[in-house]
Design an enzyme around this catalytic site. Structure first.
Site, short mmCIF file in Angstrom:
data_model
loop_
_atom_site.label_atom_id
_atom_site.label_comp_id
_atom_site.label_asym_id
_atom_site.label_seq_id
_atom_site.Cartn_x
_atom_site.Cartn_y
_atom_site.Cartn_z
N TYR A 90 14.49 96.01 -23.34
CA TYR A 90 14.35 97.40 -22.89
C TYR A 90 15.58 98.24 -23.21
O TYR A 90 15.46 99.42 -23.53
CB TYR A 90 14.01 97.43 -21.39
CG TYR A 90 12.73 96.69 -21.16
CD1 TYR A 90 11.52 97.27 -21.49
CD2 TYR A 90 12.75 95.37 -20.73
CE1 TYR A 90 10.34 96.57 -21.37
CE2 TYR A 90 11.57 94.65 -20.60
CZ TYR A 90 10.37 95.26 -20.92
OH TYR A 90 9.21 94.56 -20.82
N HIS A 146 35.09 106.85 -17.04
CA HIS A 146 34.45 108.07 -16.52
C HIS A 146 32.96 107.85 -16.23
O HIS A 146 32.53 107.95 -15.08
CB HIS A 146 34.67 109.19 -17.55
CG HIS A 146 34.14 110.52 -17.17
ND1 HIS A 146 34.53 111.69 -17.78
CD2 HIS A 146 33.21 110.90 -16.25
CE1 HIS A 146 33.87 112.71 -17.25
NE2 HIS A 146 33.07 112.25 -16.32
N HIS A 200 24.22 113.19 -17.47
CA HIS A 200 25.53 112.54 -17.33
C HIS A 200 25.72 112.19 -15.86
O HIS A 200 25.57 113.05 -14.99
CB HIS A 200 26.63 113.50 -17.81
CG HIS A 200 28.01 113.08 -17.38
ND1 HIS A 200 28.53 111.83 -17.67
CD2 HIS A 200 28.96 113.72 -16.68
CE1 HIS A 200 29.74 111.74 -17.16
NE2 HIS A 200 30.03 112.88 -16.55
N GLU A 238 31.49 120.29 -17.25
CA GLU A 238 31.35 119.24 -18.26
C GLU A 238 30.37 119.64 -19.37
O GLU A 238 29.87 118.79 -20.09
CB GLU A 238 30.94 117.92 -17.60
CG GLU A 238 32.05 117.40 -16.67
CD GLU A 238 31.83 115.96 -16.23
OE1 GLU A 238 32.61 115.11 -16.66
OE2 GLU A 238 30.89 115.72 -15.46
N HIS A 249 27.99 109.47 -12.88
CA HIS A 249 29.10 108.56 -12.64
C HIS A 249 28.52 107.32 -11.95
O HIS A 249 29.04 106.87 -10.94
CB HIS A 249 30.17 109.22 -11.76
CG HIS A 249 30.79 110.44 -12.38
ND1 HIS A 249 31.65 111.28 -11.69
CD2 HIS A 249 30.70 110.95 -13.62
CE1 HIS A 249 32.04 112.27 -12.49
NE2 HIS A 249 31.47 112.10 -13.67
ZN LIG Z 1 31.66 113.31 -15.31
#
Ligand SMILES: [Zn+2]
Length: 211
Positions: free
Chosen positions: A119, A159, A92, A73, A94
């Site tokens: 925030y 995603h 990144h 990725e 999930h």
């Molecule tokens: Zn991902």
């Protein structure tokens, strides 16, 4: 920036995110921009069990020079580094709630996280949604590059979230804030919710300018 210390910081934060259930299995990836290149978590690695010595090391052009092969990725990361000079780290995940939000058909693609707490405005800013692209495809890169100068965080449709920061710690904290706010948004879905006013948001943006 001390590279060995940065490698150890990636291990530390990866383990912390994994142990708190913020990303499962071999999902999620972290990178840090060094003065002369990048460190990235390896492909198919679990964030809970990273090895500082096997971290993927890339040169300033993005070429892999040592350690295990980098995450597939990586286009997500380079899109931000290319267009957001102040970004020193990209995270990144999930994570459950932010990913759930990315799957909703009626989420506002220009502003996926309503301003329900100060925030999220201070640490994350406005979060757009990027159209679904197969994970790992370089086709995502121009879509992120289009908005990376203006936004520190995005949701990838169906995603998960990507967050940048001026340090690894700042990126992790912003990711945690995004995930917690996504949780609040989903918990209060269907209920009448008071959003921060435009004036309150402008005041926050002026007082705590998000980099
Ligand atoms: Zn991902």
């Amino acid at each position: 920036m001390n590279e060995q210390r940065t490698r150890e910081d990636i291990v530390k934060w990866g383990r912390s995110l994994f142990e708190r259930g913020l990303t499962a299995g071999s999902s999620g990836n972290i990178s840090v921009r060094l003065d002369d290149g990048f460190l990235m978590t390896p492909t198919n690695s679990c964030l809970g069990f990273l090895d500082a010595e096997r971290m993927s090391r890339l040169d300033a052009t993005g070429k892999h020079i040592s350690g295990d092969a980098p995450t597939k990725e990586q286009p997500l990361h380079f899109a931000f580094y290319n267009k957001r000079p102040q970004a020193r780290a990209v995270v990144h995940l999930h994570s459950t709630y932010a990913t759930a939000l990315s799957c909703l058909a009626d989420v506002d693609p220009s502003d996926a996280i309503p301003p329900i707490t100060p925030y999220v405005v201070m640490r994350v800013g406005r979060v757009p949604v990027i159209d679904y692209i197969r994970p790992g495809s370089a086709d995502i890169r121009p879509l992120i590059e289009n908005i990376a100068a203006e936004h520190a965080a995005v949701l990838l449709q169906n995603h998960g979230p990507i967050v940048t920061g001026t340090s690894l710690e700042a990126a992790v904290f912003a990711m945690e804030e995004l995930e917690e706010t996504a949780k609040l948004v989903l918990l209060t879905r269907g209920m009448p919710v008071t959003l921060l006013s435009t004036g309150a948001i402008a005041d926050l943006n002026q007082t705590f300018k998000l980099k």
